[in-house]
Structures are given as structure tokens and as C-alpha cells.
Design a protein around this motif. Structure first.
Motif, PDB file in Angstrom:
ATOM      1  N   LEU A 129       0.837  -1.208   0.000  1.00  0.00           N
ATOM      2  CA  LEU A 129       0.000   0.000   0.000  1.00  0.00           C
ATOM      3  C   LEU A 129       0.864   1.248   0.000  1.00  0.00           C
ATOM      4  CD1 LEU A 129      -2.864  -0.945   2.459  1.00  0.00           C
ATOM      5  CD2 LEU A 129      -3.063  -0.467   0.033  1.00  0.00           C
ATOM      6  N   MET A 130       1.936   1.205   0.806  1.00  0.00           N
ATOM      7  CA  MET A 130       2.827   2.359   0.843  1.00  0.00           C
ATOM      8  C   MET A 130       3.398   2.619  -0.536  1.00  0.00           C
ATOM      9  SD  MET A 130       5.100   1.817   4.166  1.00  0.00           S
ATOM     10  CE  MET A 130       4.326   1.377   5.686  1.00  0.00           C
ATOM     11  N   PHE A 131       3.831   1.545  -1.187  1.00  0.00           N
ATOM     12  CA  PHE A 131       4.475   1.744  -2.492  1.00  0.00           C
ATOM     13  C   PHE A 131       3.481   2.307  -3.508  1.00  0.00           C
ATOM     14  CE2 PHE A 131       6.144   0.395  -6.602  1.00  0.00           C
ATOM     15  CZ  PHE A 131       7.399   0.999  -6.519  1.00  0.00           C
ATOM     16  N   THR A 132       2.271   1.778  -3.501  1.00  0.00           N
ATOM     17  CA  THR A 132       1.309   2.299  -4.478  1.00  0.00           C
ATOM     18  C   THR A 132       0.884   3.716  -4.129  1.00  0.00           C
ATOM     19  OG1 THR A 132      -0.421   1.207  -3.230  1.00  0.00           O
ATOM     20  CG2 THR A 132       0.369   0.072  -5.187  1.00  0.00           C
ATOM     21  N   THR A 133       0.868   4.041  -2.822  1.00  0.00           N
ATOM     22  CA  THR A 133       0.415   5.372  -2.429  1.00  0.00           C
ATOM     23  C   THR A 133       1.514   6.413  -2.584  1.00  0.00           C
ATOM     24  OG1 THR A 133      -0.937   4.243  -0.797  1.00  0.00           O
ATOM     25  CG2 THR A 133      -0.808   6.632  -0.636  1.00  0.00           C
ATOM     26  N   PHE A 134       2.705   6.069  -2.082  1.00  0.00           N
ATOM     27  CA  PHE A 134       3.768   7.076  -2.035  1.00  0.00           C
ATOM     28  C   PHE A 134       4.846   6.837  -3.090  1.00  0.00           C
ATOM     29  CE2 PHE A 134       2.170   6.442   2.326  1.00  0.00           C
ATOM     30  CZ  PHE A 134       1.612   7.685   2.527  1.00  0.00           C
ATOM     31  N   GLY A 135       4.809   5.697  -3.766  1.00  0.00           N
ATOM     32  CA  GLY A 135       5.837   5.395  -4.760  1.00  0.00           C
ATOM     33  C   GLY A 135       7.175   5.055  -4.147  1.00  0.00           C
ATOM     34  N   SER A 136       7.198   4.760  -2.884  1.00  0.00           N
ATOM     35  CA  SER A 136       8.467   4.453  -2.223  1.00  0.00           C
ATOM     36  C   SER A 136       8.146   3.725  -0.938  1.00  0.00           C
ATOM     37  CB  SER A 136       9.231   5.745  -1.907  1.00  0.00           C
ATOM     38  OG  SER A 136      10.322   5.447  -1.063  1.00  0.00           O
ATOM     39  N   PHE A 137       9.163   3.090  -0.360  1.00  0.00           N
ATOM     40  CA  PHE A 137       8.946   2.530   0.964  1.00  0.00           C
ATOM     41  C   PHE A 137      10.061   2.904   1.917  1.00  0.00           C
ATOM     42  CE2 PHE A 137       9.489  -0.849  -2.269  1.00  0.00           C
ATOM     43  CZ  PHE A 137      10.870  -0.834  -2.278  1.00  0.00           C
ATOM     44  N   ALA A 138      10.848   3.907   1.541  1.00  0.00           N
ATOM     45  CA  ALA A 138      11.856   4.410   2.472  1.00  0.00           C
ATOM     46  C   ALA A 138      11.159   5.274   3.518  1.00  0.00           C
ATOM     47  CB  ALA A 138      12.916   5.204   1.730  1.00  0.00           C
ATOM     48  N   PHE A 139      11.711   5.269   4.746  1.00  0.00           N
ATOM     49  CA  PHE A 139      11.055   6.003   5.825  1.00  0.00           C
ATOM     50  C   PHE A 139      10.852   7.465   5.451  1.00  0.00           C
ATOM     51  CE2 PHE A 139      13.005   2.898   9.094  1.00  0.00           C
ATOM     52  CZ  PHE A 139      11.958   2.030   8.879  1.00  0.00           C
ATOM     53  N   ALA A 140      11.950   8.109   5.000  1.00  0.00           N
ATOM     54  CA  ALA A 140      11.906   9.563   4.828  1.00  0.00           C
ATOM     55  C   ALA A 140      10.780   9.992   3.871  1.00  0.00           C
ATOM     56  CB  ALA A 140      13.263  10.065   4.378  1.00  0.00           C
ATOM     57  N   PRO A 141      10.743   9.475   2.620  1.00  0.00           N
ATOM     58  CA  PRO A 141       9.671   9.949   1.730  1.00  0.00           C
ATOM     59  C   PRO A 141       8.273   9.554   2.194  1.00  0.00           C
ATOM     60  CG  PRO A 141      10.985   8.259   0.652  1.00  0.00           C
ATOM     61  CD  PRO A 141      11.664   8.574   1.922  1.00  0.00           C
ATOM     62  N   VAL A 142       8.142   8.355   2.749  1.00  0.00           N
ATOM     63  CA  VAL A 142       6.804   7.910   3.146  1.00  0.00           C
ATOM     64  C   VAL A 142       6.302   8.746   4.320  1.00  0.00           C
ATOM     65  CG1 VAL A 142       5.512   6.024   4.187  1.00  0.00           C
ATOM     66  CG2 VAL A 142       7.068   5.564   2.310  1.00  0.00           C
ATOM     67  N   LEU A 143       7.139   8.860   5.349  1.00  0.00           N
ATOM     68  CA  LEU A 143       6.658   9.475   6.583  1.00  0.00           C
ATOM     69  C   LEU A 143       6.540  10.985   6.463  1.00  0.00           C
ATOM     70  CD1 LEU A 143       8.626   7.272   9.109  1.00  0.00           C
ATOM     71  CD2 LEU A 143       6.261   7.065   8.359  1.00  0.00           C
ATOM     72  N   SER A 144       7.259  11.564   5.487  1.00  0.00           N
ATOM     73  CA  SER A 144       7.172  13.017   5.366  1.00  0.00           C
ATOM     74  C   SER A 144       6.032  13.433   4.451  1.00  0.00           C
ATOM     75  CB  SER A 144       8.490  13.582   4.847  1.00  0.00           C
ATOM     76  OG  SER A 144       8.730  13.042   3.565  1.00  0.00           O
ATOM     77  N   SER A 145       5.440  12.467   3.718  1.00  0.00           N
ATOM     78  CA  SER A 145       4.386  12.872   2.783  1.00  0.00           C
ATOM     79  C   SER A 145       3.050  12.243   3.123  1.00  0.00           C
ATOM     80  CB  SER A 145       4.800  12.522   1.359  1.00  0.00           C
ATOM     81  OG  SER A 145       5.135  11.160   1.281  1.00  0.00           O
ATOM     82  N   THR A 146       2.871  11.896   4.417  1.00  0.00           N
ATOM     83  CA  THR A 146       1.598  11.272   4.780  1.00  0.00           C
ATOM     84  C   THR A 146       0.437  12.226   4.567  1.00  0.00           C
ATOM     85  OG1 THR A 146       2.124  11.895   7.026  1.00  0.00           O
ATOM     86  CG2 THR A 146       2.451   9.606   6.432  1.00  0.00           C
ATOM     87  N   GLY A 147       0.720  13.516   4.569  1.00  0.00           N
ATOM     88  CA  GLY A 147      -0.354  14.483   4.367  1.00  0.00           C
ATOM     89  C   GLY A 147      -0.999  14.366   3.006  1.00  0.00           C
ATOM     90  N   GLU A 148      -0.236  13.845   2.031  1.00  0.00           N
ATOM     91  CA  GLU A 148      -0.772  13.779   0.673  1.00  0.00           C
ATOM     92  C   GLU A 148      -1.767  12.634   0.499  1.00  0.00           C
ATOM     93  OE1 GLU A 148       2.722  13.389  -1.653  1.00  0.00           O
ATOM     94  OE2 GLU A 148       3.608  15.175  -0.733  1.00  0.00           O
ATOM     95  N   ALA A 149      -1.657  11.637   1.365  1.00  0.00           N
ATOM     96  CA  ALA A 149      -2.539  10.484   1.191  1.00  0.00           C
ATOM     97  C   ALA A 149      -3.852  10.730   1.927  1.00  0.00           C
ATOM     98  CB  ALA A 149      -1.871   9.225   1.729  1.00  0.00           C
ATOM     99  N   GLY A 150      -4.903  10.109   1.429  1.00  0.00           N
ATOM    100  CA  GLY A 150      -6.197  10.237   2.076  1.00  0.00           C
ATOM    101  C   GLY A 150      -6.208   9.521   3.417  1.00  0.00           C
TER     102      GLY A 150
END
Lengths: 628, 562
Positions: free
Chosen positions: A186-207
Motif C-alpha cells: 500500500l505504501m508503495f502504491t500510495t507514495f511510490g516508495s517505501f523508504a522512511f523519509a519519503p513515506v513518513l514526510s508525505s503522509t499528508g498527501e494520502a487520504g
């Protein structure tokens, strides 16, 4: 440098597991040494980290690109920040102590080298888990500790019960692991990555819906690894493993991985209040579940296992509270790591002296025979029940306060649950203490007729217990004094103060009251009068609790028979419908083949007619195509 | 135009006057006789092979019986090898790509597809010679080693003459020149650039094959029956082809490929007053081209012109079957490709739907009927029909990829076929080759190596990845799908699935059944059959694991000269 943390124990595991019999004599010392070396590296990194400003303390190190594909970048890269550092010190520190203890505990075991190899493998996997800078690598560590846990629970695989317990732990954990895998997808499809930094810093973009889904899947993973309801059933059986394993993996470190996962993914949970609510509920339910089970067990290790479940329930609950609880969850995790490891080592020491007897109803009056064990176990006991001034008091008190601080009805319910949990903790731990070290001797010869001769364990076992007792006594105070621990973690977990409707003093007072209540009731039942050597029938709840609150019966009825029926019907569908279709098709083609075959009658004249007809059709079709 | 170079054709000038001068110079009574100009260098592969064949005839006529075998073997192999070297030399000199041209007064094309197929045919011929020359399989008759061919083909089966010939240890060394003539005709076939040359080439390679089919040492009646059937039906189909040629001549006033194409396209008009009534009549064009195509479809064994295949494959001596199955397919598909791409591209909206139908029937028909076969040679015959269907799918692509994929498929398929039939020659019992499938049960336990090798060939037939069969099938289907024949590919995949069943059934039979007590034994062959099989395995695996180089080679060769 960070890679070495993982690499050193991994090397140890490789050498010990592949080295063969020539390492049987000194292998355990090699394992212990490498574990200590890993701790030394961790300590050095810790010191260098202390020398930096709080904001610059996180260290990154990329080892190599694992899957360098366009649009799918997976690196083997590490991230060492304050949260990881805390875990590194706990894992390598307690790990090294338990290695040392095991040298004594496993002295006569023929599989000692293998045991230390597995322990080193566990250390490497656990360090990988907490040091990974992305969820995919974390998953590798996650599976690695699962493997180590499986191997160590089933270490005495000649015992059917141990083999079954290992399998059970493995299977239950698979459910959780699937959750983690789905969360990563889910992380990969939502954020295009699974590294902590990009995922955790862009949680605002996901619903919020997506975040809730990811959060719930992460929680499922945490439930599996940390033995939380509904995936709690494996932990009790995991006590079939050697006691040092129970202390290290199933009390101090691995089972807390779920707390790490939730804390690490805090940003996701912060954006998904519904998921947080579920986390809190799971934590609260498990807290009481584990405590009730712990009250009824006569097997000292299973009582402690129930306690572990309950204490991790505290941590999960705290982590579910969000930024007001993360730091306390981790703080309780560390103090629990000390005192629960100490308690398990103490239990191991008692078993060591009592011919591996685990039934507390056959203990009693051991305090004079095993003074060091008694004192260290006692200190661990005081710490876990939250005796004022000891580690557990500070960390648990903070969680209870944070639970009230959640605010509203929710806060009152959570506060009540945590207070009830504190009372139950005091009750079952006092029970363990009284049944083991006080009262009259109820020793009985073991199955082979050997009378127990309780004796103190050798120094190599008692010294780690003493060190851990120091941690049990002082760690909480150190962390609490001047909010050291909260400040230390603040850059990672972002701390907020809760708004408790009850004053801190009132919370502390009620904590102490529930503690006194629990101890009092336990003394009333087990201290004042002799303990019967055979368990009384007990109330309905007691009997249920002895059966782990019917967890296995529930699983059997719902999952096993449900699953059996499902597979039976699937097999039926497969046999009749799928195979029917396949076989039908095959039979159809076979029949067609048999008919067509008759056209091949061997007469050249028929063949010529066929050619002639074919030519006619060919010409007709060609002409027809032109006409159309 | 797809698949063609703009290379100026040498034949173009003469073709304007109708029939190429190669066929008319002699008829020019009254005019001064002009010698045709022949590019001997460009035609050297064909000339070498036919020369070696003629030399073989002389050897059989004049050399003592004792020396014939080794002399024939040497001449055949040397001829084929020299011709192969000539093909390589031509290709290296650019004749396959930049310097592709029409040679022999417009009769033959020397271009990429022709040279690629000629190279393949020559290698197939060499392997064919190996299997023809195998003398370790049959038990020695009265002290002399014999091969798979009749001792004295002219003698009555089971008669006095046959017994005497066997006793004398005679062998039919004529098979080598026959094979060489067949190869010579096959070399011409895909290179033929006018309809008459096409017909001549067809007869040149067909007649020796009819004869070869009749030469089995054992089960001679079956063999002769097969030969007669093959001959009758072959003659029948030749008649169709010849009739089609006549109709096309009536339409275009020429038999030259590129000239017909120009008439079809409307760039050339026919002015011959004799043909004024017929030229430009589309019915002649459509019927004529359908009949010519039919003649070729007979040779490739496409449904409904396939019925000779199982009977002939079964009756012919197995080395002949292997050679015939591989080489005829290569030659005939080469000719079919050239016909459809060079002569009839302007007609492709007419022939494509029809060929769709033929391809679907062929793929499904071959695969379905193969399921119930009980004889390994018949099974392989139906398998070859199914494969003809897959190849037709590539032909229908009408693209450069279509050409190169078919070329690649043919190269891959021919070596698998040769290898598979060579394996069949080795599994023997008292009655000769044990071709009934039930006798192959448990072969994997008795002769694991042989069974494994055969399994490799079967997997390649089935198109399992890492074998050449997969690479070829993939290339063909890819070209077909890109050419807009997606539905055909779907049918092709279904047919492959059906086909996989009977290939795997043989594997299961070999490896998972109990061996029969009266099961066959595996003969130990000489180095020649061994190398034929080994070459098959090597080509199968190399083309399967690393097909790219050969795909590129076929891709470079995928352009017809016009």
C-alpha cells in the motif's frame, strides 16, 4: 560503521552455524564476544551521537543498491537515529548479558554451538530490523527475527511440544507478516516508495482512508510479532524454548518489535485516528488479557509470558495514544527489557536449581537456598509492579497518566483499564514471588525420581542477573529525571503533553493504591495460608484463564474448523468444477481427436478427394474475399 | 512494399517480354542464338550440390560395390560442406543484404532469405547424410554392416531376390545421390524467382524423396505403399501448381515473380496480343494464385492438404522421414514466403483471410489428432502439421518480422526434428524400430540419457522456455500479433496447450511408467547418429538460451530482393 553493527553478529552466526564440530568447544565464547563487540560499536556510536546537536543526531549509511530498477528503488541502507539507538543499546546490551548467562545455562547441552549461532542470527536480524531506513529492509529483519524465534523455540526439537510450539509461533506470525507485506504494498502504491523519509514526510498527501488501511495492516503485523490480541496465542507456547531465549526474544526484544513498528510509523498513525483507536483498543484488551492469564498460570514461565503480553499491551496502548505516548511506550519498553529479562533469567536460575521444574506449586521457600536469585528476582518484581522509586514505577506511571491525558470518556476508560492492569500486575507478580520464594517447601522429585537440591547458580549466570537488577532499579529514575528520555527521543517521535483531567499526583496516588490492593489480595490468598500442591478447581474465570482464556479453543473452533471446512469445500470445487472442466475439455478433445482420426483412413483416393475439396474451398474463399 | 529491397533486378529487363529468356532462348528459332548469362559464383551452392549428386550417380555406376559407401559418403559430405562454405562466402560478400540480386536471367533470387534457408538446408543435409550413413543399428547381415535401406530395392519384398541381396550384404548406396538431388532442388525452391523454376525445383526435390520413401529395409510393403501414396498425391498437387502457373501466366503474360507483382499492382500493362483475352482477368489471378499456394501448402503439410503426412512419415525409413520432415518444410516455407511477399503482396487482402483459416485448421487439426496417436512417428507427423500451422501464423504477419521469425523458426525446428527422428532410429526391438508408443514406457529408467535427450526435443516441440521451440514460437506469435493477427495467436496458444499434452504424455510415459518386460533396447549408434542427436540438442539449447544472435541474423536476412 552502522553496517558493522549488523555484520558482526551475522558473521558470528555464519561461522557458528557453518563451522562444524570443531567450534563446539569455544564457539559459545566466540558468539558472546561478537555480541559484546556489537555492543561496543553501539556504545561508541552512542557516544559520538551524544556529542552532536539533537537535530543532527540521525546518521544514514547506504551499503548498496539492492534492486535498482526504474521506479522501484530498494536500497540496503541504514538509519541510526535516537529511536534506533535506544533499541541498539537494548538489544546488544541485554543480548550480551544473556549470551553470558547462556554460557552457564547451556553448559551441558550438546547443541550449544548451534544455540549461540541462532542467538547471533537473532541479534543480526533484530539489529537489521531497527536500523533499516526503509520498510522493505525492515521486512527482511522482521522475517529474520521470526526465523530466529522459530529456530530457538524449537531448539529442543526432539520434544514434540517444542516442535509444535515453534510451528505455532511461525504460523501465527505469518498472519502478521502478511499484514506487514500488504502495508508495504500500500505504501508503495500510495507514495511510490517505501523508504522512511519519503513515506513518513508525505503522509499528508494520502487520504485518511489509505492511511487507516496502512495503519491497520501495520497493526496486524505488530499484533503478530508482539503477541497482541487476536494473534497472541503463540507466546505462551513459545516458552518451550530455552529460558535465555524467553528472556531475550520473548520478553526483552523481539516481541517489542511491534511497538517499534508503530512508533516508527507514527506519522501514518497520527493521520489515521481510527487506526489509532484500534491500536489503543488492542493494547488495552491485551493488557487485561495477559494479566488475567498471568494470574492463573502455575507454570512460572507461562505466568511471566502472560505478564509480558500484558506489559506490551501497555506499550501498544501508549503508542496508540500518539505523540503524547510514543516516548513513554519506548521508555516502558526499555525498563521492561531490563526487569522482564531479569525475571526470566531468575526463573531460569530457579529451574536450573530445581531439576527444570516449572510448576510453582512445587517450589516454595527458595529464598534461603538461592539468595542471589531471590534478591535479583525480587528487585525485578518490585520494578514490574511499579514499586515507587524503581524503573517500572516511573515508566508505567507515565503511561497511566498519558492514558488519562487522552481526554474525554476515552481517557477515563483507558485510565481505568491501565489502573486495573497495574493492580492485576501487582497481584500476579506477588503470587509468583510468594509461591516461589516464600511459604513451606513443596518440592517433589522429578519424573526420574531425582530429589531437587536447590542451589545457587554459578557466577556466570548470577552476574548478568545482578547487572539487569541494577537496570531494573535505576533505569526508570534515570530516564525520568529531568525528562532525559523524552527529550532524547523528541526529534524522532515529537512529544506532546496530554491534557489529563486528573492531576499527576492523583494518578500516582491511585497507581500506588491499586498496587497495594493487588499485593494485598495476593498475600491474602497465597501468603497467609499454605499453597495447595495441587491446584484447586477454581472459579470459571480461573479455569478459563488457565486455558489462556480459551484462546486455543477459540482458534480451533473459528479458524481451524472454519479453515478445514473452507479447504474441504475448495477441494470439492477443485475436484468437481475445476478438474471437471479440465478433464471435460481433455475428454472433449480426445473424442474429437478420435473422430478426426477416422478421416485418416489410409486410402490415397480419400486423401486426394480431401485435397481437391480443400482446393475448391480455397479458391472459393479467395474469390469470396474479393467479392466481399 | 513490405519485405523488399529496392535493389534493381537483373531479371527485370528481360521480364518485360513475358517469359524469362532463360526459358525462351532455345525457342527463338530464326533469331541468333544467344547464350544466357549465368552468374556462376552466385549460383555456386546449387551447382556444387547438383554436381556432387551427378558425381554420385557416376560412382554408383562405375565404382566397385565395396568402395561405393565411403566414396558416396565422402562426395556427399564434401559437396554439402563446399556448398555451405559457398553460402557463407556469398553472405559474407553482402549478397544477403546490400548486394542481393536476381541471377540466372531472372530465374533465381540470391538474397537474404534464400541464403539463410540454403544454409539451413545444407546443414540439415549434412545431418541427414549422417543418419543415412548409420550402419551400426541394423544387425550385421552375413558379416557386413548395413544401413536402414533395402538391400535391393528392385526385388520383390519377401522374395528370393531380396534374400539373395541380403545374403550378399548389398546396400543401396544410391540414397546419397538421391539425397543430394533432393537437397539441390530444395536449394532452388526458396530461391526460385519465377513460377517455372519453382515447378522444376519442386519436381527436382520431390522425385528423389518419393524414391527414398520406398527404400526401407524392414516393413518394405508399408514403405512402398507410403511412397506410392506420396507420389500420387504429390503428382496431384504438382498438377494444381502447374495449372495455377498457367492461369497466372494467362493473367499477367509472364511467369516472373516481380513482373507478376507489377501487373497486379497495375504499374505494368501486358501488350501481348495473344493474351489479349485473358490478361487482367482477376478470376485468373485469384484462382491461379490459390492453386499455386495450394501446391506449396501440400508440401508444408497444411490442413486439408496434410493427409499424406502421417502415412508417409510412418512408412518411410526413419532417417528419410527426419530429413524430409526438416528439409521439405524449410524449402517449402521459403518458397511460400517468397510467393506471398514478392508476387502477391498486392493481393494480401485476398489471401490473408484464407490463410488465416488454413493456419487455424492446421494448428488445431494437427494438435487435436495427435492426441490419440499411438505410433511415435505418426505422432511426430501430426506434430509437424501443427508446427506448419504455427509457421503459417508467422507467414501471415506480412512484415519483415514475420519473415525473420519464420526463418528462425525453421532453423530451430529442423534441428529438433532431425534429432527427434534420429532418437527414434535407436529404440529398437527384434522387429526393427519399436515405434509403438506403448513400447516406450519406462524408457527413462532403462536409458535415462536417451530419454532425457528425447525429452529435450519434446519440450522444444512443445515450446517450453529455454528451448529453441519457445524462442521460435514466441517470435512467430509476436510477429503475428503485431501484424494484426491477435486472434490467430490466441488460437495458436490454445493449440500449443493441446500439443503440450501429447508431448508431455510421452515424457510421462518414458519416465513415470514401469518398463515393459519385452520392452525395446536402445542401440548404440556410431559417431554419426550421435553427432546428429548431439547437434540437435546443442542447437535446441543454444537457440533457446541465447536466441538473440540468431534472431538478429534472421532479421538481417529478412528482406526479399524484388
Amino acid at each position: 560503521m552502522i553496517g558493522l553493527l549488523v555484520g558482526v553478529p551475522l558473521l558470528g552466526a555464519a561461522v557458528l552455524l557453518c563451522g562444524g564440530r570443531r567450534l563446539d568447544r569455544g564457539g559459545h565464547w566466540l558468539g558472546t564476544l561478537l555480541s559484546a563487540a556489537s555492543f561496543a560499536i553501539g556504545a561508541a556510536l552512542f557516544l559520538s551521537m551524544l556529542g552532536k546537536d539533537a537535530e543532527d543526531r540521525a546518521m544514514h549509511s547506504k551499503l548498496f543498491s539492492w534492486v535498482p530498477v526504474e521506479g522501484f528503488q530498494a536500497d540496503v541502507a541504514f538509519q541510526l537515529d535516537q529511536l534506533s539507538m535506544t533499541f541498539v543499546l537494548l538489544i546488544t546490551g541485554v543480548g550480551t548479558l544473556i549470551h553470558i548467562y547462556s554460557v552457564g545455562y547451556m553448559e551441558h547441552d550438546p547443541g550449544r554451538r548451534r544455540f549461540f549461532g541462532y542467538l547471533n542470527l537473532f541479534l543480526a536480524a533484530m539489529l537489521l530490523l531497527v536500523l533499516a531506513d526503509n520498510f522493505l529492509l525492515l521486512y527482511v529483519g522482521w522475517e529474520g527475527v521470526g526465523l530466529a524465534s522459530y529456530l530457538l523455540i524449537g531448539f529442543w526439537q526432539h520434544k514434540p511440544s517444542a516442535a509444535t510450539a515453534a510451528k505455532k509461533a511461525f504460523l501465527v506470525n505469518r498472519v502478521g507478516d502478511a499484514g506487514l507485506a500488504v502495508a508495504i504494498f500500500l505504501m508503495f502504491t500510495t507514495f511510490g516508495s517505501f523508504a522512511f523519509a519519503p513515506v513518513l514526510s508525505s503522509t499528508g498527501e494520502a487520504g485518511e482512508g489509505t492511511l487507516t488501511a496502512i495503519g491497520l495492516m501495520l497493526l496486524l503485523a505488530a499484533c503478530g510479532k508482539s503477541a497482541q490480541v487476536p494473534l497472541q496465542s503463540w507466546l505462551g507456547d513459545a516458552m518451550e524454548g530455552p529460558t535465555p531465549v524467553s528472556a531475550l526474544i520473548h520478553a526483552a526484544t523481539m516481541v517489542t518489535a511491534g511497538v517499534y513498528l508503530i512508533t516508527r510509523s507514527g506519522a501514518i498513525f497520527n493521520g489515521a485516528p481510527d487506526a489509532q483507536l484500534v491500536v489503543v483498543v488492542v493494547g488495552g484488551v491485551t493488557l487485561l488479557f495477559g494479566a488475567i492469564v498471568g494470574c492463573a498460570k502455575d507454570d512460572i514461565k507461562k505466568a511471566l509470558a502472560g505478564s509480558t503480553m500484558s506489559q506490551i499491551g501497555y506499550m501498544i496502548l501508549a503508542a496508540g495514544l500518539g505523540p503524547i505516548g510514543y516516548a513513554f511506550a519506548i521508555m516502558h519498553l526499555v525498563t521492561h527489557g531490563f526487569f522482564k529479562a531479569g525475571l526470566f533469567l531468575g526463573a531460569g536460575s530457579v529451574m536450573h536449581g530445581m531439576n527444570d521444574e516449572v510448576d510453582m506449586r512445587r517450589y516454595g521457600g527458595l529464598r534461603t537456598h538461592m539468595p542471589v536469585t531471590f534478591v535479583t528476582f525480587g528487585l525485578g518484581y518490585l520494578a514490574i509492579i511499579g514499586f515507587p522509586g524503581l524503573s517500572g514505577f516511573f515508566s508505567k506511571d507515565q503511561i497511566i497518566e498519558a492514558a488519562f491525558g487522552k481526554g474525554g470518556t476515552e481517557g477515563w476508560i483507558l485510565g481505568a483499564v491501565t489502573l486495573l492492569g497495574a493492580a492485576l500486575t501487582a497481584y500476579y507478580m506477588t503470587r509468583v514471588m510468594l509461591m516461589t520464594f516464600f511459604g513451606e517447601k513443596r518440592w517433589q522429585p522429578d519424573a526420574e525420581g531425582r530429589e531437587p537440591h536447590p542451589h545457587e547458580s554459578p557466577k556466570i549466570m548470577t552476574i548478568p542477573m545482578i547487572v539487569l537488577a541494577f537496570g531494573s532499579v535505576f533505569a526508570g529514575g534515570l530516564f525520568k529525571a529531568g525528562d532525559t528520555f523524552v527529550d532524547w527521543l523528541e526529534p524522532v517521535t515529537a512529544f506532546e503533553h496530554g491534557h489529563s483531567p486528573v492531576s499527576a499526583t492523583a494518578v500516582t496516588a491511585s497507581t500506588i493504591v491499586s498496587l497495594v490492593l493487588g499485593v494485598g489480595v495476593a498475600w491474602f490468598q497465597y501468603g497467609r495460608k499454605p499453597v495447595p500442591a495441587v491446584a484447586p478447581r477454581g472459579s470459571l474465570l480461573t479455569r478459563a484463564a488457565r486455558r489462556d482464556l480459551l484462546q486455543d479453543d477459540f482458534n480451533h473452533v473459528v479458524l481451524v474448523s472454519g479453515g478445514t471446512h473452507l479447504t474441504r469445500s475448495l477441494v470439492y470445487v477443485d475436484n468437481k468444477v475445476v478438474d471437471g472442466a479440465v478433464n471435460g475439455t481433455a475428454a472433449g478433445f480426445g473424442g474429437l481427436s478420435g473422430r478426426l482420426r477416422r478421416l485418416q483412413n489410409g486410402f490415397a483416393r480419400s486423401y486426394a478427394v480431401s485435397m481437391f475439396g480443400g482446393a475448391a474451398v480455397l479458391i472459393a474463399a479467395t474469390l469470396l474475399m474479393r467479392a466481399v | 512494399m513490405i519485405g523488399m529491397t529496392d535493389a534493381a533486378s537483373a531479371g527485370g529487363a528481360s521480364a518485360a517480354s513475358g517469359v524469362p529468356s532463360l526459358w525462351t532462348v532455345a525457342a527463338g528459332a530464326g533469331d541468333t542464338l544467344q547464350a544466357p548469362s549465368i552468374e556462376y559464383g552466385k549460383l555456386s551452392p546449387v551447382l556444387i550440390v547438383l554436381g556432387a549428386a551427378a558425381l554420385g550417380v557416376l560412382i554408383d555406376a562405375f565404382a566397385p560395390r565395396r568402395a561405393r559407401y565411403s566414396a558416396q559418403l565422402f562426395v556427399a559430405l564434401a559437396g554439402l560442406a563446399a556448398a555451405f562454405a559457398a553460402v557463407i562466402g556469398l553472405a559474407a560478400s553482402g549478397a544477403a543484404t546490400t548486394k542481393a540480386q536476381i541471377a540466372g536471367m531472372g530465374a533465381l533470387a540470391v538474397d537474404g532469405p534464400a541464403l539463410f534457408l540454403q544454409g539451413t538446408l545444407l546443414l540439415v543435409g549434412i545431418v541427414g547424410v549422417f543418419t543415412f550413413a548409420e550402419r551400426r543399428l541394423e544387425p550385421a547381415a552375413h558379416g557386413s554392416r548395413v544401413d536402414s535401406f533395402a538391400a535391393q530395392p528392385a526385388s520383390v519384398p519377401g522374395g528370393e531376390g531380396e534374400q539373395q541381396a541380403v545374403k550378399a550384404g548389398w546396400t543401396t548406396t544410391e540414397v546419397f545421390p538421391l539425397l543430394m538431388f533432393a537437397v539441390g532442388g530444395m536449394l532452388l525452391f526458396p530461391a526460385a524467382n519465377d513460377l517455372l523454376t519453382l515447378f522444376i525445383a519442386l519436381e527436382v526435390f520431390s522425385l528423389p524423396l518419393y524414391l527414398l520413401c520406398a527404400l526401407a529395409r524392414r516393413r518394405r510393403l508399408l514403405s512402398q505403399e507410403a511412397a506410392v501414396k506420396y507420389f500420387l498425391l504429390g503428382a496431384f498437387s504438382s498438377a494444381f501448381l502447374l495449372f495455377g502457373t498457367a492461369l497466372l501466366y494467362g493473367y499477367a503474360g509472364t511467369v516472373n515473380y516481380s513482373s507478376i507483382a507489377r501487373v497486379v499492382a497495375g504499374t505494368d500493362a501486358v501488350t501481348d496480343p495473344v493474351l489479349a483475352d485473358t490478361t487482367g482477368n482477376d478470376a485468373l489471378l485469384l484462382i491461379g494464385s490459390a492453386l499455386v499456394v495450394m501446391g506449396l501448402l501440400f508440401k508444408v503439410g497444411a490442413v486439408p492438404f496434410h493427409m499424406w503426412t502421417p502415412d508417409v512419415y510412418q512408412g518411410a525409413p526413419t532417417p528419410v522421414t527426419g530429413f524430409m520432415a526438416a528439409a521439405t518444410k524449410v524449402a517449402a516455407f521459403g518458397a511460400l514466403l517468397r510467393l506471398l511477399y514478392v508476387v502477391l503482396p498486392g493481393l494480401r487482402w485476398d489471401w490473408r483471410p484464407v490463410m488465416w483459416g488454413v493456419a487455424i485448421l492446421t494448428m488445431l487439426g494437427g494438435a487435436v489428432v495427435a492426441i490419440t496417436q499411438t505410433d511415435i512417428k505418426r505422432l511426430l507427423a501430426y506434430s509437424s502439421i501443427a508446427h506448419a500451422g504455427f509457421l503459417l501464423a508467422g507467414v501471415i504477419a506480412t512484415s519483415e518480422d514475420g519473415i525473420s521469425s519464420v526463418l528462425f523458426y525453421l532453423a530451430a525446428y529442423s534441428f529438433v526434428t532431425l534429432g527427434a527422428f534420429a532418437v527414434v532410429t535407436l529404440v529398437r526391438d527384434a522387429g526393427g524400430e519399436a515405434t509403438h508408443l506403448s513400447k516406450w514406457a519406462g524408457l527413462g529408467r532403462r536409458s535415462p540419457l536417451l530419454a532425457a535427450v528425447f525429452a529435450v526435443f519434446l519440450l522444444a516441440f512443445a515450446g517450453i522456455p529455454l528451448t529453441s521451440g519457445f524462442a521460435g514460437k514466441f517470435a512467430v506469435f509476436k510477429a503475428a500479433a503485431e501484424g494484426g493477427a491477435g486472434a490467430l495467436v490466441v488460437v495458436g496458444v490454445i493449440a500449443s496447450a493441446i500439443a503440450a499434452f501429447f508431448y508431455l504424455r510421452v515424457i510421462v510415459l518414458m519416465f513415470f511408467s514401469e518398463p515393459r518386460a519385452d520392452g525395446p533396447s536402445v542401440a548404440v549408434p556410431s559417431a554419426m547418429t550421435t553427432s546428429a542427436i548431439a547437434l540437435g540438442v546443442v542447437v535446441t539449447v543454444v537457440l533457446g538460451v541465447a536466441p538473440q544472435y540468431f534472431l538478429d541474423l534472421a532479421g538481417q536476412a529478412g528482406v526479399f530482393v524484388r
